[in-house]
Design an enzyme around this catalytic site. Structure first.
Site, short mmCIF file in Angstrom:
data_model
loop_
_atom_site.label_atom_id
_atom_site.label_comp_id
_atom_site.label_asym_id
_atom_site.label_seq_id
_atom_site.Cartn_x
_atom_site.Cartn_y
_atom_site.Cartn_z
CG HIS A 111 -2.31 -0.77 1.24
ND1 HIS A 111 -2.53 -0.92 0.12
CD2 HIS A 111 -2.78 -1.39 2.63
CE1 HIS A 111 -4.21 -2.46 0.73
NE2 HIS A 111 -3.61 -2.00 1.45
NE ARG A 132 -14.32 -0.51 -6.05
CZ ARG A 132 -14.61 -1.21 -5.03
NH1 ARG A 132 -13.86 -1.31 -3.50
NH2 ARG A 132 -15.84 -1.58 -5.22
CE LYS A 269 -24.59 -3.96 -1.58
NZ LYS A 269 -25.31 -2.21 -1.99
P1 A3P Z 1 -16.54 -3.57 -1.40
O1 A3P Z 1 -16.62 -2.90 0.12
O2 A3P Z 1 -17.45 -1.94 -2.53
O3 A3P Z 1 -17.73 -4.72 -1.53
P2 A3P Z 1 -9.41 -4.43 -0.66
O4 A3P Z 1 -9.12 -6.00 -0.73
O5 A3P Z 1 -8.09 -3.62 -1.45
O6 A3P Z 1 -9.72 -4.56 0.87
O7 A3P Z 1 -10.60 -4.41 -1.06
C1 A3P Z 1 -11.88 -4.27 -0.80
C2 A3P Z 1 -13.23 -4.02 -1.68
O8 A3P Z 1 -12.97 -5.23 -2.84
C3 A3P Z 1 -14.34 -5.00 -1.10
O9 A3P Z 1 -14.94 -4.30 -1.91
C4 A3P Z 1 -14.59 -6.09 -1.23
O10 A3P Z 1 -16.44 -6.23 -1.60
C5 A3P Z 1 -14.48 -6.27 -2.73
N1 A3P Z 1 -13.31 -7.36 -3.45
C6 A3P Z 1 -13.21 -8.65 -2.66
N2 A3P Z 1 -12.41 -9.57 -3.20
C7 A3P Z 1 -13.09 -9.33 -4.46
C8 A3P Z 1 -13.53 -10.16 -6.03
N3 A3P Z 1 -12.94 -11.80 -5.32
N4 A3P Z 1 -13.95 -9.79 -6.89
C9 A3P Z 1 -14.24 -8.18 -7.10
N5 A3P Z 1 -14.27 -7.12 -5.30
C10 A3P Z 1 -13.26 -8.22 -4.40
#
Ligand code: A3P
Length: 306
Positions: A111, A132, A269
């Site tokens: 990060h 994003r 989601k």
């Molecule tokens: P939302 O809160 O909009 O649903 P990170 O992994 O960077 O922490 O980001 C988390 C975000 O990615 C969350 O978004 C999560 O639901 C989504 N996410 C996690 N796994 C995913 C997947 N396999 N495909 C698409 N989105 C995913």
């Protein structure tokens, strides 16, 4: 800022970026001690841009000849458990850069903003970065913060949190500068830094996965494509598949000796545009205005913000 839960705990500004004190220590230790191998690959994101998804995809791509899809580590482990964040790895093992990571090539999540990465990473390694829509990043981080914040700390309202996000006073913030660091690096060295967007990953997952594999030096062969390996990779790493696994509903991942996460917090989601049901028109205008101001001059080269 006062301590008000995960995103805002002990934030301090270092080289124009806000960090909590533990993370900042990890970033600085990585700068001082971590020596990358030229073969190392870095999966870079601002939190909530798709880290978990990218980790799952990258791991599946590099290990595709080692694991069967029906008996794959992702079926029993959260993607976060498969390889470490450089910042956390450095906190734990800062004088042991030879510690083996089980993937080959070694994979790391990061990060850390591009300019603060160790010189050996910036000069030699390949990086994949996911952008994003900041409106969805904010909404996602708001929910994440509710799930992981210390319960004894007062809750921060969506409005207060939004203000902090826009001001950039956020773990690894400002978001826009984080993006620009990697964006500029990709313009300078497209062979090293690949930029993807969460939105395009959702829309064109198959093509994006092929792009990632190629950038990682492991392109899919014609035969693999014919045998449906790309489709299998996409299916295994999909939100529906991963979020419904028992391990991701009820399991716990030890991210470091000092930090555990319940796996479900990484899945919510997994959609594009959830901001539409959370942000007021004023909030949307405000965030779009910042994006236009920060990203506008890069629009011709493809950096978009909605
Ligand atoms: P939302 O809160 O909009 O649903 P990170 O992994 O960077 O922490 O980001 C988390 C975000 O990615 C969350 O978004 C999560 O639901 C989504 N996410 C996690 N796994 C995913 C997947 N396999 N495909 C698409 N989105 C995913």
């Amino acid at each position: 800022p006062k301590e008000k839960g995960w995103v805002f705990e002990n934030l301090a500004k270092y080289h124009d970026t806000w960090f909590n004190s533990t993370t900042l220590k990890g970033v600085m230790l990585a700068q001082d001690y971590f020596v990358a191998r030229p073969t190392d690959i870095f999966l870079a994101t601002f939190p909530k841009c798709g880290t978990t998804w990218l980790k799952a995809l990258a791991f599946t791509i590099v290990n595709r000849n080692q694991f069967d899809f029906s008996n794959h580590p992702l079926l029993t482990k959260n993607p976060q458990a498969l390889f470490p964040f450089l910042e956390i790895f450095s906190l734990q093992d800062h004088e042991n850069t030879e510690l083996e990571i089980s993937t080959s090539p070694r994979l790391f999540s990061i990060h850390t903003p591009y300019p603060l990465l160790p010189e050996s990473v910036r000069s030699a390694c390949r990086i994949v970065y996911v952008i994003r829509d900041p409106k969805d990043v904010f909404v996602s981080s708001w929910y994440h913060m509710q799930k992981v914040r210390s319960k004894e700390l007062p809750q921060l309202s969506l409005e207060e949190c939004f203000k902090m996000f826009c001001e950039g006073i956020y773990q690894f913030g400002p978001y826009w500068d984080h993006v620009l660091g990697f964006w500029n690096a990709s313009i300078e060295s497209p062979d090293k830094v690949l930029i993807l967007t969460y939105e395009n990953l959702k829309k064109n997952t198959l093509d994006s996965v092929k792009k990632i594999a190629k950038h990682m030096g492991q392109p899919f062969s014609m035969e693999e494509e014919k045998n449906g390996i790309v489709e299998e990779t996409v299916k295994l790493c999909s939100f529906d598949k991963l979020s419904n696994l028992e391990v991701n509903k009820n399991g716990v991942t030890k991210i470091a000796s000092f930090r555990y996460y319940e796996n479900h917090v990484f899945f919510r989601k997994g959609e594009v545009g959830d901001w539409k049901t959370h942000l007021t028109p004023e909030m949307v205008d405000k965030i779009n205005e910042i994006s236009k101001r920060k990203f506008g001059i890069h629009a011709k080269k493809g950096l978009t913000w909605r």
